[in-house]
Design an enzyme around this catalytic site. Structure first.
Site, PDB file in Angstrom:
ATOM      1  N   ARG A 107     -11.370  30.798 -17.626  1.00  0.00           N
ATOM      2  CA  ARG A 107     -10.850  30.988 -16.267  1.00  0.00           C
ATOM      3  C   ARG A 107     -11.930  30.682 -15.252  1.00  0.00           C
ATOM      4  O   ARG A 107     -13.109  30.726 -15.557  1.00  0.00           O
ATOM      5  CB  ARG A 107     -10.472  32.456 -16.047  1.00  0.00           C
ATOM      6  CG  ARG A 107      -9.579  33.013 -17.085  1.00  0.00           C
ATOM      7  CD  ARG A 107      -9.480  34.520 -16.875  1.00  0.00           C
ATOM      8  NE  ARG A 107      -8.983  35.152 -18.078  1.00  0.00           N
ATOM      9  CZ  ARG A 107      -8.880  36.464 -18.248  1.00  0.00           C
ATOM     10  NH1 ARG A 107      -9.260  37.295 -17.286  1.00  0.00           N
ATOM     11  NH2 ARG A 107      -8.412  36.965 -19.361  1.00  0.00           N
ATOM     12  N   ASP A 149     -12.739  32.185 -11.206  1.00  0.00           N
ATOM     13  CA  ASP A 149     -12.288  33.200 -10.259  1.00  0.00           C
ATOM     14  C   ASP A 149     -11.789  32.580  -8.955  1.00  0.00           C
ATOM     15  O   ASP A 149     -12.056  31.418  -8.663  1.00  0.00           O
ATOM     16  CB  ASP A 149     -13.451  34.149  -9.928  1.00  0.00           C
ATOM     17  CG  ASP A 149     -13.587  35.235 -10.989  1.00  0.00           C
ATOM     18  OD1 ASP A 149     -12.644  35.419 -11.781  1.00  0.00           O
ATOM     19  OD2 ASP A 149     -14.653  35.879 -11.030  1.00  0.00           O
ATOM     20  N   ARG A 200     -22.880  33.704 -11.159  1.00  0.00           N
ATOM     21  CA  ARG A 200     -23.017  34.247  -9.804  1.00  0.00           C
ATOM     22  C   ARG A 200     -24.028  35.401  -9.759  1.00  0.00           C
ATOM     23  O   ARG A 200     -24.714  35.593  -8.746  1.00  0.00           O
ATOM     24  CB  ARG A 200     -21.654  34.702  -9.282  1.00  0.00           C
ATOM     25  CG  ARG A 200     -20.732  33.505  -8.983  1.00  0.00           C
ATOM     26  CD  ARG A 200     -19.275  33.896  -8.831  1.00  0.00           C
ATOM     27  NE  ARG A 200     -19.098  34.862  -7.743  1.00  0.00           N
ATOM     28  CZ  ARG A 200     -17.949  35.461  -7.479  1.00  0.00           C
ATOM     29  NH1 ARG A 200     -16.868  35.199  -8.225  1.00  0.00           N
ATOM     30  NH2 ARG A 200     -17.868  36.321  -6.499  1.00  0.00           N
TER      31      ARG A 200
END
Lengths: 246, 246
Positions: free
Chosen positions: A51, A53, A199
């Site tokens: 995935r 975000d 991140r």
């Protein structure tokens, strides 16, 4: 049935992330909807490398699907792109063996994180960069990056809300480079990444670059396996899933 | 009352152009709404250097307004930006004499038009460039640009639906330059521009660059004063109002 592997770029700005969510505009939903139209309304499920975000972009996301249609591989991107919105673009399609899996067969992934290093905001890059107004010390960031490269338990760089048990991953490359007049690009290549790992690494390197953390501290943070010891998660919009290798 | 002059950047992608239109999201409406909030609900009208069309961007649009408020000039951008959406950014504010007018006092305007010259679309620049898949001959485009520079009746480069009578304008500069790996930037500086003039000039230079029109033909097109003789209007999204000089 034929198994197809597609490489897709998307601008994450207007999506609620990659994965299907009821009532939300997501990348997976849009692609599955386009595929269903090609399959006369029959639902087609796609499986991606992982995935992304909300707000995160992709240049080289990969997914696979199975189809009874007999279409030459070079026609698939044209057909799909004509049905997809203009913030998703199928770059390539190829036939793959039955046993191929876009998620389980990943060998390496590359992410890039773009930082905008100037005082005035840039409206035209606001969705693709994260602005940093403080001066960044690149030598310190590169030194800290050296401590991240390698095989480690990366619990410290994994968002708390995850079910993944094994947090050992290998980071093959992590570079910090100036680009153009006012950008710094972080490139990170790894065997796989934990939830929000890129991140959180970016957030930690930013704290090193602005002298909030010593570069030597990063090896200790990794060894401590405590998410609280690492820095805040950098914003989504600077991040792009660049390439997935099999 | 104090007269303020502001320099504003905006991303035109999500606006129905600059000028107020009932029920539409426009740049002028958003700025006037922010100003009204600063003036306790009292409407404040702004006057800009000129309109920009739907999808056209600005880096250095200029507007003025009058205010009874006594706020130091460096506080105006901060106050307005805190009330404005994130696709409008006030870059600067200064006090100007009572007789200043953002439209009537314009001495020069600069526009830039960005072309993306590669085969694959770039999702991340789709709102800020116009993609050209054909090979562009820059030498031909530069030769044609030379014929446009100067004082001419530019009827041929003016959209038909306009009330303006005097179509004589002066183009001071018109350059065609490669930028980065895959862009060509047109920069045009003039005394003022007719409706869609920059986009029609761009369209015409594109036809010269792709060998549809001879560079020598451009002087004839200008002399003929016929909109039909020039090329199609280039799309809005490549265009940015770069700078207004007084």
């Amino acid at each position: 049935m034929t198994k197809m592997k597609c490489t897709v770029a998307y601008d994450g700005s207007q999506f609620f992330g990659y994965q299907v969510q009821p009532g939300k505009r997501t990348v997976q939903s849009e692609i599955q909807e386009a595929l269903a139209r090609m399959h006369h309304g029959q639902p087609v499920k796609i499986a991606a490398s992982g995935r992304t975000d909300r707000g995160v972009h992709a240049y080289g996301q990969v997914f696979h699907f199975e189809t009874p249609l007999n279409i030459p591989k070079e026609r698939w991107p044209l057909a799909l792109n004509s049905l997809l919105p203009n913030d998703i673009y199928i770059r390539d399609a190829e036939e793959v063996p039955e046993q191929f899996h876009a998620r389980y067969d990943v060998k390496k992934k590359e992410y890039r994180y773009r930082l905008l290093t100037r005082m005035e905001p840039d409206l035209f890059r606001r969705m693709y960069t994260t602005q940093v107004k403080e001066t960044l010390d690149l030598d310190r960031m590169k030194q800290a990056a050296g401590a991240i490269i390698g095989t480690h338990d990366f619990t410290c760089f994994c968002a708390a809300n995850t079910d993944v048990k094994d947090k050992v991953r290998t980071v093959y490359q992590l570079s910090v480079q100036r680009e153009g007049a006012d950008e710094i690009v972080l490139r990170i290549v790894g065997s796989g990444f934990l939830y929000q790992m890129v991140r959180i690494i970016t957030g930690t390197l930013l704290d090193v670059g602005t002298h909030k953390i010593a570069p030597e501290r990063v090896a200790e943070i990794i060894a401590g396996r405590d998410r609280q010891a690492a820095s805040a998660t950098a914003p989504a919009q600077g991040l792009t899933l660049w390439k997935v290798s099999y």
